[in-house]
Design a protein around this motif. Sequence first.
Motif, PDB file in Angstrom:
ATOM      1  N   ALA A 162       0.829  -1.204   0.000  1.00  0.00           N
ATOM      2  CA  ALA A 162       0.000   0.000   0.000  1.00  0.00           C
ATOM      3  C   ALA A 162       0.869   1.262   0.000  1.00  0.00           C
ATOM      4  O   ALA A 162       0.591   2.227  -0.741  1.00  0.00           O
ATOM      5  N   ALA A 163       1.920   1.280   0.804  1.00  0.00           N
ATOM      6  CA  ALA A 163       2.794   2.459   0.873  1.00  0.00           C
ATOM      7  C   ALA A 163       3.502   2.696  -0.456  1.00  0.00           C
ATOM      8  O   ALA A 163       3.580   3.836  -0.950  1.00  0.00           O
ATOM      9  N   ALA A 164       4.024   1.639  -1.057  1.00  0.00           N
ATOM     10  CA  ALA A 164       4.723   1.785  -2.341  1.00  0.00           C
ATOM     11  C   ALA A 164       3.757   2.231  -3.442  1.00  0.00           C
ATOM     12  O   ALA A 164       4.109   3.054  -4.294  1.00  0.00           O
ATOM     13  N   SER A 165       2.539   1.710  -3.440  1.00  0.00           N
ATOM     14  CA  SER A 165       1.550   2.098  -4.450  1.00  0.00           C
ATOM     15  C   SER A 165       1.155   3.561  -4.304  1.00  0.00           C
ATOM     16  O   SER A 165       0.981   4.274  -5.301  1.00  0.00           O
ATOM     17  N   LEU A 166       1.015   4.033  -3.070  1.00  0.00           N
ATOM     18  CA  LEU A 166       0.643   5.427  -2.848  1.00  0.00           C
ATOM     19  C   LEU A 166       1.714   6.368  -3.391  1.00  0.00           C
ATOM     20  O   LEU A 166       1.408   7.360  -4.081  1.00  0.00           O
ATOM     21  N   LEU A 167       2.980   6.076  -3.116  1.00  0.00           N
ATOM     22  CA  LEU A 167       4.062   6.919  -3.623  1.00  0.00           C
ATOM     23  C   LEU A 167       4.076   6.918  -5.150  1.00  0.00           C
ATOM     24  O   LEU A 167       4.195   7.978  -5.786  1.00  0.00           O
ATOM     25  N   ALA A 168       3.939   5.739  -5.756  1.00  0.00           N
ATOM     26  CA  ALA A 168       3.954   5.654  -7.214  1.00  0.00           C
ATOM     27  C   ALA A 168       2.802   6.447  -7.823  1.00  0.00           C
ATOM     28  O   ALA A 168       2.972   7.150  -8.831  1.00  0.00           O
ATOM     29  N   ALA A 169       1.611   6.361  -7.230  1.00  0.00           N
ATOM     30  CA  ALA A 169       0.451   7.081  -7.760  1.00  0.00           C
ATOM     31  C   ALA A 169       0.679   8.586  -7.716  1.00  0.00           C
ATOM     32  O   ALA A 169       0.362   9.303  -8.680  1.00  0.00           O
ATOM     33  N   LEU A 170       1.237   9.092  -6.615  1.00  0.00           N
ATOM     34  CA  LEU A 170       1.472  10.533  -6.494  1.00  0.00           C
ATOM     35  C   LEU A 170       2.492  11.018  -7.532  1.00  0.00           C
ATOM     36  O   LEU A 170       2.294  12.055  -8.178  1.00  0.00           O
TER      37      LEU A 170
END
Length: 473
Positions: A185-193
């Motif tokens: 979840a943390a890695a996906s959030l950074l990538a999305a931003l």
Amino acid sequence: MLRARWAALPEGLRATLLYAGATGWTKGIGLLLLPLITGLLPAAEFGRLELLSAAAEIAAVLAGAGLVDTLYRFASLPGAEGRLGAARVTGLAIVVTLIGLVGAVAAAPLGARLPLPALPVEVTLLGISVALEAAIGVPLAWLRMQNRAGAYAFVVILRGTLHTVLLGLLLWQGFGIAGMLGAGAAASLLAALVLLAGQARDTGIRMQPAAWRPLLAYGVPLIGSGLASFALGTADRWFLAGSVPAEALGHYALASKLALAMAFLMQPFELWWYPRRLGVWAGADGPLHSARLAGTGAAVTLLAAAVATLAGPVLIRLATPVAYHAAATMVPFVVVALVLQSFGSLFNIGAYIGRTGRLPFLVNSLAGAVAVSAYALLIPRFGVPGAIAATVLAQGVRLVVFAILSQRRARADYPHGPIALLALAAGAAAAIPQLLPPVPAALAAAPAFLVLGLLAIRLDLLPAPRLPRRVAA
């Protein structure tokens, strides 16, 4: 000197190498954690994680809303019109992501109803990762459409590295499955931003509900197609959860993860080819070039399958506890299903040249119905082997139907004979790690793969490498 040599390479080869580097890095560092994961997670917990992943796949299809294929369809126009289409699809993707995030929180209590129950925090963290896929997938697809393979590789490597580091730390600290899902979840959030910020600079983001009707008309049927694809490949976990011990499901999950090395090795070619194939078909000598490149894709598929079947069983026996070794014999059979799935996608271009995604939906729905019916018949009696047999049958049906219907709408002369010969040779090579102990099998793997590569070149499925010319003194 190196920069000049890099610039001299064909554009397609440069892109493929960048995609391969990004995929190889992220999956390679992930494999380094395999001994840690299998050492700290019992096989039963590994099976529970697999069931959670299967549930996430359904949600991912809904969250994706067919938006990547919709982007290919509506953002492929030149100039400002294509950028406007991309901006509208991105706006729709953000709305879908926000809806998905709300749904992730709302669905948290449902984890207790799974055949192998999950905690609310596990469902929520997994749901966050899934919801963010729409906001990640569309900008990544846009980068591939614009031949910006370097930017694509940077984001993928950033996300994969952060995910792996966090996963290892949280798992080592005893957070178990919740820690693994939190890392994702943390890695996906950074990538999305990062990706949405870049997309806003590149094309802008348009929130125009009035313009979403044609986008949804194309993308919504592809949701049904994606759900049918879920039935083809992952729904068997739900049948297995009630019919086999959790340990057996864990073995199947490990075999599937190692077999997916094939998909990872194919991914660079797919990332380059799929956004372009409709344009190639519509261009000069489209059927000829499409058939040639599909043959190349088939060769890449079979060589990737050979890597998975040669290395996967050896890796399982050398890098995991004895309790997981039963997974080694499953790897080749899971790979067969993946090969058929890949072939079905390579030889179906005629199904995607229409105005809607109806035909892919119908074909995938037929194959999905075959899969679910076969799961219901075979799994209660045969367990995991029944699941694999049902998946192979359904993927075979999908390939045949796609090939027939696609040829009627977009006829091309594919190299079926050479592909069949290479497939037979790859099947023979797959027997090596099943017949030999791990170390001799590992030593025999490299020569076997080299022979397969040379055979692919000899059959004219892959181009022969060009040796550099010696410059005269």
